[in-house]
Design a protein around this motif. Structure first.
Motif, PDB file in Angstrom:
ATOM      1  N   PHE A 415      11.087   6.225   8.826  1.00  0.00           N
ATOM      2  CA  PHE A 415       9.788   5.658   9.146  1.00  0.00           C
ATOM      3  C   PHE A 415       9.514   4.387   8.342  1.00  0.00           C
ATOM      4  O   PHE A 415       8.805   3.502   8.795  1.00  0.00           O
ATOM      5  CB  PHE A 415       8.674   6.692   8.916  1.00  0.00           C
ATOM      6  CG  PHE A 415       8.472   7.606  10.076  1.00  0.00           C
ATOM      7  CD1 PHE A 415       7.469   7.366  10.999  1.00  0.00           C
ATOM      8  CD2 PHE A 415       9.290   8.695  10.273  1.00  0.00           C
ATOM      9  CE1 PHE A 415       7.281   8.211  12.092  1.00  0.00           C
ATOM     10  CE2 PHE A 415       9.122   9.546  11.355  1.00  0.00           C
ATOM     11  CZ  PHE A 415       8.114   9.298  12.269  1.00  0.00           C
ATOM     12  N   GLY A 416      10.033   4.302   7.119  1.00  0.00           N
ATOM     13  CA  GLY A 416       9.879   3.090   6.322  1.00  0.00           C
ATOM     14  C   GLY A 416       8.468   2.822   5.855  1.00  0.00           C
ATOM     15  O   GLY A 416       8.040   1.669   5.741  1.00  0.00           O
ATOM     16  N   LEU A 417       7.710   3.869   5.546  1.00  0.00           N
ATOM     17  CA  LEU A 417       6.345   3.686   5.039  1.00  0.00           C
ATOM     18  C   LEU A 417       6.368   3.283   3.573  1.00  0.00           C
ATOM     19  O   LEU A 417       7.327   3.555   2.863  1.00  0.00           O
ATOM     20  CB  LEU A 417       5.548   4.979   5.225  1.00  0.00           C
ATOM     21  CG  LEU A 417       5.436   5.519   6.653  1.00  0.00           C
ATOM     22  CD1 LEU A 417       4.667   6.829   6.660  1.00  0.00           C
ATOM     23  CD2 LEU A 417       4.794   4.515   7.580  1.00  0.00           C
ATOM     24  N   ARG A 418       5.280   2.650   3.124  1.00  0.00           N
ATOM     25  CA  ARG A 418       5.130   2.297   1.709  1.00  0.00           C
ATOM     26  C   ARG A 418       4.195   3.317   1.076  1.00  0.00           C
ATOM     27  O   ARG A 418       3.217   3.741   1.689  1.00  0.00           O
ATOM     28  CB  ARG A 418       4.588   0.881   1.570  1.00  0.00           C
ATOM     29  CG  ARG A 418       5.580  -0.182   2.030  1.00  0.00           C
ATOM     30  CD  ARG A 418       4.986  -1.557   1.903  1.00  0.00           C
ATOM     31  NE  ARG A 418       3.822  -1.743   2.766  1.00  0.00           N
ATOM     32  CZ  ARG A 418       2.997  -2.766   2.685  1.00  0.00           C
ATOM     33  NH1 ARG A 418       3.172  -3.687   1.757  1.00  0.00           N
ATOM     34  NH2 ARG A 418       1.979  -2.888   3.529  1.00  0.00           N
ATOM     35  N   TRP A 419       4.420   3.632  -0.181  1.00  0.00           N
ATOM     36  CA  TRP A 419       3.729   4.750  -0.793  1.00  0.00           C
ATOM     37  C   TRP A 419       3.118   4.352  -2.144  1.00  0.00           C
ATOM     38  O   TRP A 419       3.667   3.545  -2.876  1.00  0.00           O
ATOM     39  CB  TRP A 419       4.712   5.913  -1.025  1.00  0.00           C
ATOM     40  CG  TRP A 419       5.377   6.355   0.250  1.00  0.00           C
ATOM     41  CD1 TRP A 419       6.511   5.822   0.786  1.00  0.00           C
ATOM     42  CD2 TRP A 419       4.943   7.362   1.129  1.00  0.00           C
ATOM     43  NE1 TRP A 419       6.820   6.463   1.971  1.00  0.00           N
ATOM     44  CE2 TRP A 419       5.871   7.421   2.198  1.00  0.00           C
ATOM     45  CE3 TRP A 419       3.870   8.252   1.142  1.00  0.00           C
ATOM     46  CZ2 TRP A 419       5.752   8.305   3.257  1.00  0.00           C
ATOM     47  CZ3 TRP A 419       3.748   9.136   2.186  1.00  0.00           C
ATOM     48  CH2 TRP A 419       4.682   9.160   3.231  1.00  0.00           C
ATOM     49  N   LYS A 420       1.987   4.947  -2.456  1.00  0.00           N
ATOM     50  CA  LYS A 420       1.394   4.838  -3.771  1.00  0.00           C
ATOM     51  C   LYS A 420       0.539   6.063  -4.009  1.00  0.00           C
ATOM     52  O   LYS A 420       0.264   6.841  -3.099  1.00  0.00           O
ATOM     53  CB  LYS A 420       0.561   3.561  -3.918  1.00  0.00           C
ATOM     54  CG  LYS A 420      -0.641   3.474  -2.982  1.00  0.00           C
ATOM     55  CD  LYS A 420      -1.365   2.135  -3.194  1.00  0.00           C
ATOM     56  CE  LYS A 420      -2.586   2.048  -2.265  1.00  0.00           C
ATOM     57  NZ  LYS A 420      -3.279   0.756  -2.440  1.00  0.00           N
ATOM     58  N   THR A 421       0.087   6.251  -5.253  1.00  0.00           N
ATOM     59  CA  THR A 421      -0.567   7.493  -5.655  1.00  0.00           C
ATOM     60  C   THR A 421      -1.862   7.724  -4.891  1.00  0.00           C
ATOM     61  O   THR A 421      -2.639   6.806  -4.659  1.00  0.00           O
ATOM     62  CB  THR A 421      -0.883   7.457  -7.165  1.00  0.00           C
ATOM     63  OG1 THR A 421       0.354   7.270  -7.855  1.00  0.00           O
ATOM     64  CG2 THR A 421      -1.537   8.769  -7.614  1.00  0.00           C
ATOM     65  N   GLY A 422      -2.055   8.988  -4.498  1.00  0.00           N
ATOM     66  CA  GLY A 422      -3.299   9.374  -3.836  1.00  0.00           C
ATOM     67  C   GLY A 422      -3.526  10.857  -3.967  1.00  0.00           C
ATOM     68  O   GLY A 422      -2.650  11.596  -4.408  1.00  0.00           O
ATOM     69  N   SER A 423      -4.719  11.337  -3.617  1.00  0.00           N
ATOM     70  CA  SER A 423      -5.025  12.766  -3.663  1.00  0.00           C
ATOM     71  C   SER A 423      -6.124  13.073  -2.668  1.00  0.00           C
ATOM     72  O   SER A 423      -6.684  12.194  -2.037  1.00  0.00           O
ATOM     73  CB  SER A 423      -5.445  13.185  -5.081  1.00  0.00           C
ATOM     74  OG  SER A 423      -6.796  12.839  -5.312  1.00  0.00           O
ATOM     75  N   LYS A 424      -6.445  14.382  -2.542  1.00  0.00           N
ATOM     76  CA  LYS A 424      -7.520  14.812  -1.653  1.00  0.00           C
ATOM     77  C   LYS A 424      -8.872  14.734  -2.336  1.00  0.00           C
ATOM     78  O   LYS A 424      -9.895  14.938  -1.711  1.00  0.00           O
ATOM     79  CB  LYS A 424      -7.273  16.227  -1.157  1.00  0.00           C
ATOM     80  CG  LYS A 424      -6.083  16.361  -0.239  1.00  0.00           C
ATOM     81  CD  LYS A 424      -6.130  17.624   0.605  1.00  0.00           C
ATOM     82  CE  LYS A 424      -5.923  18.862  -0.206  1.00  0.00           C
ATOM     83  NZ  LYS A 424      -5.779  20.057   0.644  1.00  0.00           N
TER      84      LYS A 424
END
Length: 425
Positions: A415-424
């Motif tokens: 898929f090649g998505l970019r990622w960074k920190t997250g939460s609910k």
């Protein structure tokens, strides 16, 4: 709460039960598929109106007199007796095994009527029967009563349907049509007991649009054994994983948040449902509760996640909806789940995903593999020249170093998505 034994009966009024209540069936059936149903019968104990058989292929009767909520390990029937017509004199609750096993293989099980009574039963009460008539709610002398039945039945769900006078729809036939004749009188509708279970990784099924229209509102449900109880020793504590969250072409994507403490339930498991998608125009992204990436049903990506159950105790599980009337806009979607909270032990979840497309047999995919990984890619839904194809994936992922399980899954399916920190939170 009263404990009822087999054969015991009582008036609902004497039990303090009104005309609206829940009937919960909790069935311990590890490794088995058990179908629960409610038959609405007339005074002759016959299913004279097929609309009052409530089961996996027909989740509600007219007027929502009986509505079924399926979950792993049982079900809840929400009953409103005031909405039943006078022709319905009895509601019969049954369970049937789909597969080679018999009722004797069941563990400790029960039926609970609101907060008024509990009727316990187990496989030790039966032999090689394929079904059990668990209990009934019936009208006598103008009053509704409950009866604990616990009677084994030699046939499965199809035989139960026949026993109660219902008619099962015949499977499609490839036999050439006979010469045209005068049209007969319209036949009464028949009940379709068909469903599709994708057993092995790579198994797939393709669905055509009915009548040239779209696929309608596609419902993806994830359910599991929320107690997460296991007889195996508990593994050592797992370090908290940091989540990752990003955006690509305006589509939100994310992964597991680091805020896993503060709401852990002892021994319980909370699974989160989500999907990675790719649209026909090339846009890619993710729908999940982390990062509040809920999606959109009426606009791109035409996929919407229902409100996340923050307690992990909703018996309806987690739900995602796909706008099948806009399926031409979707190229593919990977349906996945991850253990947001609780011991990472897939064998204890007994998870199952059901993909329900209107007017088609429901498709089941069971989470029947994996070990201590945190994430499972369950199924692929993709657009094959207008056909909706579902493939069982059942691939499991875990964090490797600083690379999250979400990103490992992303790499696997390109898929090649970019990622960074997250939460609910």
């Amino acid at each position: 709460m009263n404990n009822f034994a087999r054969g015991q009966k009582g008036k609902l009024a004497d039990l303090g039960v009104g005309n609206s209540f829940a009937v919960d069936l909790d069935i311990q059936a590890p490794g088995m598929s058990v179908d629960v149903s409610c038959f609405g019968l007339d005074a002759a104990d016959k299913l004279s109106d097929d609309r009052y058989m409530v089961f996996y292929n027909q989740l509600a009767s007219p007027g929502d007199a009986v509505r079924l909520e399926l979950r792993t390990g049982g079900a809840r029937f929400n009953v409103n007796l005031d909405a039943l017509p006078g022709t319905i004199a009895k509601l019969v609750f049954v369970a049937a095994i789909d597969g080679a096993q018999t009722m004797r293989a069941l563990g400790a099980s029960s039926l609970t009527l609101g907060s008024a009574l509990r009727f316990p039963w187990s496989g030790s009460d039966f032999g090689d029967e394929k079904a059990v008539i668990v209990a009934e709610i019936y009208r006598k002398d103008g009053q509704w009563r409950f009866g604990a039945v616990g009677q084994g039945f030699n046939g499965g769900l199809a035989k139960l349907l026949e026993h109660f006078g219902g008619a099962q729809a015949a499977p499609a036939s490839n036999t050439p049509a006979a010469a045209p004749q005068a049209a007969p009188a319209p036949a009464a509708p028949k009940i379709s007991l068909s469903k599709v279970t994708l057993e092995k990784r790579g198994d797939k099924v393709s669905l055509d649009k009915r009548g040239g229209a779209g696929f309608g509102r596609i419902h993806v449900n994830l359910n599991w054994n929320q107690s997460g109880l296991s007889t195996a020793p508990a593994p050592a504590p797992v370090p908290e994983k940091t989540g990752l969250l990003g955006r690509l072409s305006g589509a939100v994507s994310g992964a597991m948040g680091g805020a896993m403490g503060g709401r852990r339930r002892s021994g319980g498991i909370d699974l989160d449902l989500g999907c990675m998608f790719e649209l026909a125009d090339g846009r890619k992204g993710l729908v999940q509760a982390l990062g509040n990436a809920w999606g959109d049903y009426d606009g791109a990506p035409y996929i919407k996640l229902d409100a996340d159950d923050r307690t992990g105790t909703n018996t309806g599980g987690e739900n995602l909806y796909i706008n099948g009337d806009q399926f031409a806009q979707i190229r593919r979607a990977i349906i996945f789940t991850f253990i947001y909270e609780g011991v990472p032990n897939w064998s204890a979840t007994d998870g199952v995903v059901t993909i329900a497309v209107p007017n088609q047999a429901p498709i089941e995919v069971r989470l029947d593999g994996g070990g201590s990984q945190m994430m499972c890619a369950i199924a692929m839904i993709d657009n094959q020249s207008g056909q909706l194809q579902v493939t069982k994936m059942a691939e499991y992922f875990e964090q490797q170093g600083r690379t999250s399980a979400h990103e490992m899954m992303d790499r696997r399916f390109n898929f090649g998505l970019r990622w960074k920190t997250g939460s609910k939170d």
